[in-house]
Design a protein around this motif. Structure first.
Motif, PDB file in Angstrom:
ATOM      1  N   PRO A  61       0.790  -1.227   0.000  1.00 28.11           N
ATOM      2  CA  PRO A  61       0.000   0.000   0.000  1.00 28.11           C
ATOM      3  C   PRO A  61       0.824   1.280   0.000  1.00 28.11           C
ATOM      4  O   PRO A  61       0.332   2.322  -0.378  1.00 28.11           O
ATOM      5  CB  PRO A  61      -0.836  -0.116   1.278  1.00 28.11           C
ATOM      6  N   THR A 132      -4.668   4.449   2.757  1.00 23.87           N
ATOM      7  CA  THR A 132      -3.964   3.419   2.007  1.00 23.87           C
ATOM      8  C   THR A 132      -3.654   2.214   2.863  1.00 23.87           C
ATOM      9  O   THR A 132      -3.470   1.121   2.358  1.00 23.87           O
ATOM     10  CB  THR A 132      -2.624   3.950   1.476  1.00 23.87           C
ATOM     11  N   MET A 133      -3.600   2.419   4.162  1.00 27.30           N
ATOM     12  CA  MET A 133      -3.159   1.296   4.968  1.00 27.30           C
ATOM     13  C   MET A 133      -4.280   0.524   5.615  1.00 27.30           C
ATOM     14  O   MET A 133      -4.059  -0.572   6.111  1.00 27.30           O
ATOM     15  CB  MET A 133      -2.239   1.801   6.077  1.00 27.30           C
ATOM     16  N   LEU A 134      -5.448   1.106   5.617  1.00 27.53           N
ATOM     17  CA  LEU A 134      -6.527   0.409   6.283  1.00 27.53           C
ATOM     18  C   LEU A 134      -7.348  -0.330   5.261  1.00 27.53           C
ATOM     19  O   LEU A 134      -7.630   0.165   4.193  1.00 27.53           O
ATOM     20  CB  LEU A 134      -7.421   1.404   7.029  1.00 27.53           C
ATOM     21  N   GLU A 135      -7.759  -1.457   5.663  1.00 29.79           N
ATOM     22  CA  GLU A 135      -8.421  -2.293   4.676  1.00 29.79           C
ATOM     23  C   GLU A 135      -9.897  -1.932   4.559  1.00 29.79           C
ATOM     24  O   GLU A 135     -10.350  -0.924   5.061  1.00 29.79           O
ATOM     25  CB  GLU A 135      -8.249  -3.756   5.056  1.00 29.79           C
ATOM     26  N   LYS A 136     -10.605  -2.812   3.906  1.00 24.23           N
ATOM     27  CA  LYS A 136     -12.019  -2.561   3.625  1.00 24.23           C
ATOM     28  C   LYS A 136     -12.797  -2.338   4.913  1.00 24.23           C
ATOM     29  O   LYS A 136     -12.293  -2.483   5.999  1.00 24.23           O
ATOM     30  CB  LYS A 136     -12.579  -3.787   2.938  1.00 24.23           C
ATOM     31  N   VAL A 138     -13.763   0.051   6.455  1.00 29.49           N
ATOM     32  CA  VAL A 138     -13.592   1.207   7.321  1.00 29.49           C
ATOM     33  C   VAL A 138     -14.275   2.396   6.664  1.00 29.49           C
ATOM     34  O   VAL A 138     -13.960   2.764   5.553  1.00 29.49           O
ATOM     35  CB  VAL A 138     -12.093   1.517   7.513  1.00 29.49           C
TER      36      VAL A 138
ATOM     37  N   GLN B 623      -7.614  -3.234  14.463  1.00 29.27           N
ATOM     38  CA  GLN B 623      -8.295  -4.289  13.765  1.00 29.27           C
ATOM     39  C   GLN B 623      -8.117  -4.202  12.267  1.00 29.27           C
ATOM     40  O   GLN B 623      -8.006  -5.203  11.586  1.00 29.27           O
ATOM     41  CB  GLN B 623      -9.791  -4.210  14.092  1.00 29.27           C
ATOM     42  N   HIS B 624      -8.071  -2.992  11.778  1.00 31.61           N
ATOM     43  CA  HIS B 624      -8.227  -2.869  10.347  1.00 31.61           C
ATOM     44  C   HIS B 624      -6.982  -2.556   9.572  1.00 31.61           C
ATOM     45  O   HIS B 624      -7.035  -2.414   8.374  1.00 31.61           O
ATOM     46  CB  HIS B 624      -9.265  -1.794  10.040  1.00 31.61           C
ATOM     47  N   LEU B 625      -5.912  -2.418  10.228  1.00 28.08           N
ATOM     48  CA  LEU B 625      -4.701  -2.216   9.464  1.00 28.08           C
ATOM     49  C   LEU B 625      -4.459  -3.456   8.634  1.00 28.08           C
ATOM     50  O   LEU B 625      -4.759  -4.562   9.037  1.00 28.08           O
ATOM     51  CB  LEU B 625      -3.520  -1.990  10.400  1.00 28.08           C
ATOM     52  N   TYR B 626      -3.872  -3.232   7.495  1.00 25.55           N
ATOM     53  CA  TYR B 626      -3.660  -4.332   6.571  1.00 25.55           C
ATOM     54  C   TYR B 626      -2.949  -5.496   7.224  1.00 25.55           C
ATOM     55  O   TYR B 626      -2.106  -5.319   8.059  1.00 25.55           O
ATOM     56  CB  TYR B 626      -2.825  -3.850   5.392  1.00 25.55           C
ATOM     57  N   ARG B 627      -3.290  -6.677   6.709  1.00 23.39           N
ATOM     58  CA  ARG B 627      -2.949  -7.838   7.486  1.00 23.39           C
ATOM     59  C   ARG B 627      -1.533  -8.311   7.304  1.00 23.39           C
ATOM     60  O   ARG B 627      -1.252  -9.433   7.632  1.00 23.39           O
ATOM     61  CB  ARG B 627      -3.876  -8.973   7.090  1.00 23.39           C
TER      62      ARG B 627
END
Lengths: 186, 822
Positions: A61, A132-136, A138, B623-627
């Motif tokens: 990302p 860019t760093m947080l996934e779906k 959110v 929780q939501h930071l990329y894995r």
């Protein structure tokens, strides 16, 4: 070492580079080879498309690093930020700080975040990074709340932006030497 | 402090005691136990006191209870030391009564009934990421360190024996080596017991702890090999035998681990299919874990390694597959068993000492052993760490090395091995047992006692209990990404490459195999728990509110309360209100009072905004930071563990999601288009390349998918993207919603939307919607809606020709993408 030396002479300003970054000649040569390999069209400098060709980067990302056009010295300088901190290297009191010192590493990161280069990370820039760093899953709301909270924690002079000093202060406890070093760049 | 958690442990311990006691009692007939002589039954006994029936069990259970209640001393006395001392006292009592030790710790019981659950517990709660990233160092210490210890102690003792320091013993070099090998191993039980109370930093802990677990492989091999050598006699040993010994090490170690992994796979598979029998699926874990121990033991492989890897490998899948209640049940049960066993082990270690049969005193032998054990431990650790430091990013400091050497505790495993020596071949068995016991007591009691002060005195870096600040968390994750990017750019394979490669492999193959489909699809499987958590929360909230008594609505009729609960469940107000209440703020309560009667969610939306505290943001972030790499807060304390905190945060997210879904659902029903939360992409920056293709599906504003996987592994990304899409469409169950409603934007379009798009106040047709984003230029434009090509929405299905084209376009995409972005 013969081939290294001859290649070394081909690289402009190799000596200065080594001095500045602390890389050994073998490293510089290796980086030069890599640079040449990435520069597919032989332009002499790296443009963003070349980085796009590295397919692993596509999954990463964080892509702002690869924005500008890079010539070899800047390429080396960027990578030099990730050298492990070298405690034994003699420090010349007059020369500027080592490029891989803790402060410089932090500065590098700061510049990544601060895209408009005004010396502060504004809320918008922070939002962008977070996005860019947080996934779906959110939502925008959540993102904003995180960004707000982050700024609130770090912002000491209440100007709703994070300056470099505030950034550095908030990262005091983080083990930067460990987290921002790549071993084979030693 | 530890009183409460230890109570169940004692119940467990006493249960265990009652089971093992008949075996442990060694058959010694106690005079008072013998049945009374024939009595003439002259009358019907109403009540009889059958003390002799329960005497042994009663005594031991009582004793363990008393032993555990010594919590007052626990602050400076390690619990293990206390237990040993209690064992002394108990042993003294029993011996005084029987003149013989009936409560010995029989090795078989120890190895088969007391040890496995402790190791299973440690494997199950092992911080995997930490463990595997330090695996190299751990192995070096475990293998080389243990061999060094064994050899050095054995040979030095032999040298001293030859020098005459020990007087006359019937012992030879091989027996010394055997003795050295059984004393060499650092004991996991003792290490946990001591280090648990001294929270040192993670690297230090995992090194010592990992070493104590993995050195069992070496210990078993050394012990068996030297045992065989002793039986063979010195003459028959030649190179062939030695080579066989070395080979057997590899076989034992890898074989044991392999068995553990096999059983872990079995457990995961089992939990994958036991959705219907949730009550007993928790039990399977224990049974299979125990079986893995026994299997390895049967094949004379390393049983401890087997159980360790069983726990290590299965934890993730088991936790994903099982129902939350089962997971909790397993956790607690494991802790109970492990605690109980540990308590018993230490008590019995103490009891065993009070036995005149085994005591043989030989000053030279004992003292020299103690000395050598300590000295060689220090030497070994320092030397190996010095070597390892040359390859580490951040070297291990001297202070940590001191603590590591000091933490080389011997424990019950050594005693068990000593007690299982064959006395016909090894004449000095009792001396060895005595020495082993003394070494164990010394290390556990003395070193355990002094560990905490030492750590404090040396100012060892401790685990910082403070929660990381948000910005630190963000940056931690950012660093990982940046490092990975740098490694890719510089073209070298670094540590991160392995981690990423493994993660990818695991995500594609292993989770498919071992995880339940539901668990796999919603990797945030916690969503399924939220209904239950939310329900619990609603109930909790009501009870809490009643306690406070300040919420007037509770006096109203049930109907309102029901509404309130339902609303709360979806609005996620509760946790925030709870925390607000805790801080004594009453400001929000009046708001709630006003809004209660109606099922209006708007007000709660404001509440939500206002109540965005650290709590939300932190957990959200976490929780939501990329894995790519998940940060684990490791939990290694035996007594102190909490359910995974992250459930709360995902709960809130879910609540928000549900709330906004309800909103959109409600407004769609009323024909009013709600204020859409538009996917705000960082597209204003033309250089900001994103591989994200946001797919906004009809309902969920929040459910836009960053299908970043498209460019790289399109199959997988598509699958997850598609499946999540499907999930979204199913859960609302409100039927197919007309996508044409969507693009009515009440809110002014964000400033970065280009003029052209701002003009579109009419919904683009579905076909156009699908086409819009896919041309390379438009990737950067903000298009509010994209409908997934995987959607099973009947509207979309109707566009048959469009589908073909879309599938044709999609393979083109990755190549296009590569060209245009970076």
């Amino acid at each position: 070492m013969g081939s290294t030396n001859s290649t070394l002479s081909k690289i402009p300003n190799a000596g200065d580079l080594m001095q500045e970054t602390g890389f050994s000649p073998a490293h510089i040569v290796r980086l030069y080879d890599r640079y040449k390999a990435l520069d597919k069209d032989k332009k002499g400098h790296l443009c963003p498309q070349d980085f796009g060709a590295i397919k692993e980067l596509a999954m990463n990302p964080i892509k702002q690093v690869c924005q500008e056009v890079l010539d070899f010295p800047s390429f080396v300088r960027i990578l030099a930020h990730f050298r492990p901190v070298d405690k034994n290297r003699p420090k010349d009191p007059n020369s500027p700080e080592h490029i891989n010192s803790r402060s410089n590493k932090l500065k590098f990161i700061f510049q990544l975040y601060d895209q408009d280069k005004d010396g502060k990370i504004s809320r918008q820039e922070l939002l962008q990074v977070l996005r860019t760093m947080l996934e779906k899953q959110v939502t925008e709301e959540q993102l904003e709340s995180i960004a707000d909270r982050t700024i609130q924690e770090a912002d000491l002079d209440r100007d709703d932006a994070i300056s470099f000093d505030e950034f550095r202060k908030s990262m005091e406890k983080v083990n930067i030497e460990h987290k921002m070093s790549i071993r084979f760049l030693r | 402090m530890r009183l409460l958690p230890t109570c169940p442990c004692f119940l467990g311990a006493s249960l265990l005691v009652c089971v093992t006691l008949p075996l442990a009692a060694g058959g010694g007939a106690n005079a008072s136990q013998s049945r009374p002589a024939e009595i003439n039954v002259t009358h019907v006994p109403v009540v009889t006191v059958k003390w002799h029936h329960v005497e042994t069990s009663y005594l031991v259970a009582l004793w363990i209870l008393v032993a555990g209640l010594n919590s007052k001393l626990k602050s400076f006395f390690p619990e293990s030391a206390l237990l040993i001392i209690s064992g002394f006292i108990l042993g003294g009592i029993v011996w005084g009564a029987d003149k013989a030790q009936t409560f010995k710790l029989v090795p078989r019981n120890f190895f088969y009934f007391l040890l496995p659950q402790i190791i299973l517990d440690t494997g199950y709660f092992m911080p995997n990421k930490l463990f595997f990233s330090n695996l190299g160092a751990i192995l070096v210490h475990a293998v080389i360190g243990t061999c060094w210890n064994a050899a050095a102690v054995g040979i030095s003792l032999w040298g001293c024996y030859l020098g005459g320091a020990m007087g006359n013993l019937q012992i030879g070099l091989l027996q010394f080596l055997l003795f050295g090998s059984l004393l060499a191993a650092v004991d996991p039980v003792a290490v946990i017991a001591v280090f648990e109370e001294v929270h040192v930093n993670e690297v230090l802990f995992i090194w010592v702890f990992g070493e104590s677990l993995l050195n069992d492989g070496v210990t078993v091999v050394l012990y068996n090999v030297f045992d065989a050598f002793v039986s063979l006699g010195g003459e028959k040993i030649n190179a062939g035998e030695i080579i066989k010994g070395i080979v057997s090490f590899f076989v034992v170690a890898f074989g044991g681990s392999l068995i553990g992994v096999v059983f872990a796979i079995l457990i995961s598979l089992l939990t994958k299919y036991t959705g219907k029998v949730q009550i007993i699926e928790a039990g399977f874990i224990f049974v299979l874990g125990y079986l893995s121990y026994l299997t390895a033991e049967m094949l004379s492989l390393s049983a401890i390694l087997s159980v360790t890897f069983c726990g290590v490998c299965c934890q993730k899948y088991v936790n994903a597959n099982m129902d939350e209640k089962s997971v909790t049940a397993v956790r607690y049960a494991m802790k109970v068993f492990a605690n109980g066993s540990e308590t018993m082990i230490f008590v019995f270690l103490g009891v065993t000492a009070i036995d005149t049969d085994i005591w043989v005193w030989n000053t030279g032998f004992i003292l020299l052993t103690l000395l050598f054990v300590l000295v060689y431990r220090f030497m070994g650790v320092f030397f190996l760490t010095w070597i390892l430091n040359r390859y580490r990013l951040v070297p291990i400091e001297l202070i940590d090395q001191i603590v590591m050497s000091f933490g080389g505790l011997r424990g019950a495993v050594a005693y068990g091995l000593a007690a299982s020596l064959d006395e016909t071949r090894i004449k000095e068995k009792n001396l060895m047992i005595t020495t082993t016991l003394i070494v164990v007591y010394f290390t556990v009691i003395l070193q355990g006692l002094t560990m905490k002060p030492l750590v404090k005195w040396l100012k060892v870096k401790r685990v910082s209990p403070t929660e990381l600040k948000l910005i630190e968390k963000v940056n931690n994750r950012a660093f990982e990404h940046i490092l990975a990017a740098m490694e890719d750019i510089s073209g070298r394979i670094g540590d991160n490459w392995w981690t990423r490669g493994w993660k990818r492999f695991e995500d594609t193959y292993i989770t498919w195999f071992l995880m339940k489909p539901e668990a796999r699809k919603n990797r945030d499987y916690l969503f399924s728990i939220f209904h239950k958590l939310n329900l619990e929360d609603a109930i909790n909230y009501v009870t809490e509110a009643e306690k406070r008594g300040s919420l007037a609505f509770l006096n109203q009729t049930d109907g309102t309360i029901v509404n309130f609960e339902k609303k709360l469940r979806f609005s996620g107000v509760m946790p925030d209100i709870m925390s607000e209440l805790d801080f004594g703020e009453k400001s929000n309560i009046s708001d709630i009072k006003d809004t209660v009667p109606s099922v209006s969610l708007n007000i709660h939306e404001h509440e939500m905004k206002r109540m965005n505290e650290d709590f939300n943001a932190h957990h959200l972030l976490q929780q939501h930071l990329y894995r790519s790499r998940k940060n684990h807060r490791h939990k290694y304390s035996r007594s102190n563990f909490s359910i995974n905190q992250s459930e709360d945060e995902v709960q809130e997210i879910f609540q928000r999601t549900m709330r906004s879904r309800l909103e959109s659902f409600k407004s769609a029903k009323m024909g009013v288009t709600p204020a859409k939360k538009i996917t705000k992409h960082p597209k204003k920056d033309p250089n900001h390349k994103t591989t994200d293709k946001s797919k906004k599906h009809p309902y969920g504003d929040e459910d836009f998918e960053f299908s970043e996987a498209d460019s790289a592994y399109s199959g997988d990304g598509g699958a997850t993207g598609g499946s999540s899409q499907r999930r979204g469409t199913y859960t609302m169950g409100a039927g197919v919603e007309n996508p044409a409603f969507m693009p009515e934007m009440d809110t002014p379009p964000p400033p970065w939307v280009t003029e052209a798009e701002a003009d579109t106040s009419v919904a683009p047709s579905q076909g156009a919607q699908r086409y819009l984003p896919w041309s390379p230029r438009n990737l950067h434009r903000l298009a509010p809606l994209r409908i997934s090509d995987r959607s099973t929405d009947s509207f979309l299905m109707a566009d048959a020709p469009a589908t073909e084209e879309s599938s044709e376009e999609s393979p083109q995409q990755p190549s296009q993408r590569d060209g245009t972005h970076m």
